[in-house]
Design a protein around this motif. Structure first.
Motif, mmCIF file in Angstrom:
data_model
loop_
_atom_site.group_PDB
_atom_site.id
_atom_site.type_symbol
_atom_site.label_atom_id
_atom_site.label_comp_id
_atom_site.label_asym_id
_atom_site.label_seq_id
_atom_site.Cartn_x
_atom_site.Cartn_y
_atom_site.Cartn_z
ATOM 1 N N THR A 1 -3.355 1.758 -3.889
ATOM 2 C CA THR A 1 -2.576 0.626 -4.406
ATOM 3 C C THR A 1 -2.129 0.854 -5.844
ATOM 4 O OG1 THR A 1 -4.615 -0.521 -5.064
ATOM 5 C CG2 THR A 1 -3.689 -1.049 -2.883
ATOM 6 N N THR B 1 -4.544 6.448 1.308
ATOM 7 C CA THR B 1 -3.824 5.270 0.823
ATOM 8 C C THR B 1 -4.272 4.919 -0.587
ATOM 9 O OG1 THR B 1 -5.459 3.795 1.839
ATOM 10 C CG2 THR B 1 -3.458 4.269 3.106
ATOM 11 N N VAL C 1 0.848 -1.193 0.000
ATOM 12 C CA VAL C 1 0.000 0.000 0.000
ATOM 13 C C VAL C 1 0.888 1.250 0.000
ATOM 14 C CG1 VAL C 1 -1.732 1.312 1.291
ATOM 15 C CG2 VAL C 1 -1.864 -1.193 1.203
#
Length: 502
Positions: free
Chosen positions: A62, A60, A37
């Motif tokens: 990805t 956050t 992440v």
């Protein structure tokens, strides 16, 4: 894309850039890739959409494009504001904050002490740690861990330095008013030993802030590493206001030595164009890099705003976006070194991806030509062209009638310009309407430009990313046209590809 999409009441909310849901943000902090992440922390006012109550916000991702906003990570209190800093993964638990098999993430941040504190007026470095992967944080009871008694000692960037003689933590921080980066060493993140300092050098037209230090291979050769020191300053940028500069040289674990210093000491105002800038636009500041990115990639992100007008940009309830995440590389150019920056993550062009609009081998004639089928408010435009007789030629994006943002080449002046005087809403601050320029030279007789257009910005990457300009714009929602233009003659469009994102 950010979690909140644009609505009629929120015309400028970006689709490709991160912005907090309904609060203020500025400098990115604590950037790290951890357990698959990407963590983006940032200066945040959790109570308002102007600067104040400085805490660390948190998001956050990805894929470096779709961001999830989380609750405030490290909050200010009655004694301290939480200014900029960095995060390291203390995998060997040198700090002792870990428990059992859980190694901590450790945030090194600047405590800006307030009136109730015995350290009122001091900026010093403090620690917080997380044992759940960066979502909740505990302040170290022994804070601050590094105090010089200074009112302007801030923005620690901590890295792990590895050498044959051993490994240890290195901190780069600034004495902002002295235009100086100071380096410290620690084995446990708690006790710090002064190593050396760097500066003043090159641009010193404003306070130095938010340094970063990292190695990069030259031209992709892992056997030929150089160190890059970045430092942001406000004001004093090449086109006025906030900006970031960089130096290339060597770091031996104690001292950084620059090979690219132009002005040793206070800057020469007439030599701004000779300094090495992370970005020549008005709206790329406090840029720092992510730690622990896989495959050794160096990824950076900056705050997309300028302190000249930051608190007044016409967005609500949020204020200020981040730039796109950029992958940074280092190249040898005419006996020196230059950074190149390209958009990272899902925005990067993919093999087999078909544009929604294409054009090739067309003369760019005097005046303006609207490109039917190319319109959009969130798009990537790839443009290559060769000069002819035109004094200036290029693109107009987010256009409608006489309005639009011009991205042009002036071959005789060896300049690329972004003209946002007719970019829509420009009168909210006297310094916003501008023509911003960067030096550019033709490569193999031509120019190659990629532009990322969003609802409130353009990011321009020219000549393989060796020149970048980042600019906020605030056009009407109906201003979506893309045009070619030339003045004082003609040029030749080699190719143009437009990819729509929304």
């Amino acid at each position: 894309m950010t979690a909140v999409t644009a609505t009629t009441a929120d015309t400028f909310r970006p689709a490709l850039h991160y912005a907090a849901r309904n609060t203020w943000l500025n400098d990115p902090n604590g950037l790290i890739h951890h357990e698959g992440v990407y963590h983006l922390y940032y200066q945040n006012n959790p109570r308002d959409n102007v600067w104040g109550n400085m805490s660390w916000g948190h998001a956050t991702s990805t894929d470096l494009l779709t961001w999830t906003e989380h609750p405030v990570a490290i909050a200010c209190d009655e004694f301290e504001d939480i200014f900029s800093g960095s995060i390291v993964f203390d995998r060997h638990n040198t700090s002792g904050f870990g428990t059992g098999s859980t190694a901590p993430l450790v945030a090194v941040y600047t405590s800006a002490y307030k009136t109730p504190s015995a350290l009122h007026g001091v900026q010093a470095q403090s620690l917080a740690y997380s044992l759940d992967g960066g979502y909740t944080w505990t302040k170290h009871p022994g804070n601050p861990v590094l105090n010089r008694g200074s009112a302007d000692f801030r923005d620690p960037k901590v890295i792990r330095y590895e050498s044959d003689a051993g490994s240890y933590w290195v901190m780069a921080a600034v004495e902002a008013q002295d235009f100086e980066v100071v380096f410290y060493k620690s084995h446990d993140l708690k006790y710090w030993e002064l190593l050396s300092s760097f500066g003043p050098a090159n641009a010193t037209g404003g306070v130095w802030e938010c340094p970063d230090l990292f190695p990069l291979p030259v031209d992709g050769d892992p056997e030929n590493l150089k160190w890059v020191l970045t430092v942001n300053l406000n004001p004093g940028g090449p086109n006025d206001g906030s900006a970031g500069q960089y130096f290339v040289g060597d770091f031996d674990g104690t001292t950084f030595t620059s090979d690219t210093t132009v002005t040793d000491g206070l800057q020469d105002p007439d030599r701004l164009a000779e300094y090495q800038w992370l970005d020549w636009g008005r709206d790329y500041y406090a840029a720092v890099s992510f730690s622990d990115v896989p495959d050794g990639r160096r990824l950076m992100i900056g705050w997309m705003n300028n302190w000249q007008y930051a608190n007044e940009i016409p967005t609500s309830p949020w204020r200020s976006p981040m730039s796109l995440v950029r992958e940074v590389s280092l190249h040898s150019v005419e006996g020196s070194w230059r950074l190149a920056q390209l958009a990272a993550g899902e925005l990067a062009p993919r093999a087999g991806q078909s544009p929604s609009f294409s054009l090739a081998a067309v003369e760019i004639s005097e005046g303006q030509r609207v490109l039917d089928g190319a319109a959009g408010s969130v798009q990537r435009i790839e443009f290559t062209a060769t000069p002819g007789t035109a004094e200036e030629f290029g693109l107009i994006v987010r256009g409608e009638g006489a309005q639009g943002t011009r991205i042009g080449i002036r071959p005789a002046e060896a300049l690329i310009v972004v003209d946002r005087r007719e970019s829509g809403h420009t009168d909210f601050h006297e310094s916003f309407a501008s023509i911003d320029a960067a030096p550019i030279r033709a490569t193999d007789g031509g120019y190659e430009i990629t532009v990322y257009v969003d609802r409130c910005s353009v990011e321009v990457f020219a000549q393989g990313g060796r020149i970048t300009l980042t600019e906020l714009i605030f056009p009407a929602a109906t201003s979506t046209q893309v045009s070619l233009y030339a003045s004082g003659g003609t040029a030749t469009l080699t190719s143009l590809n437009v990819t729509q994102y929304a």
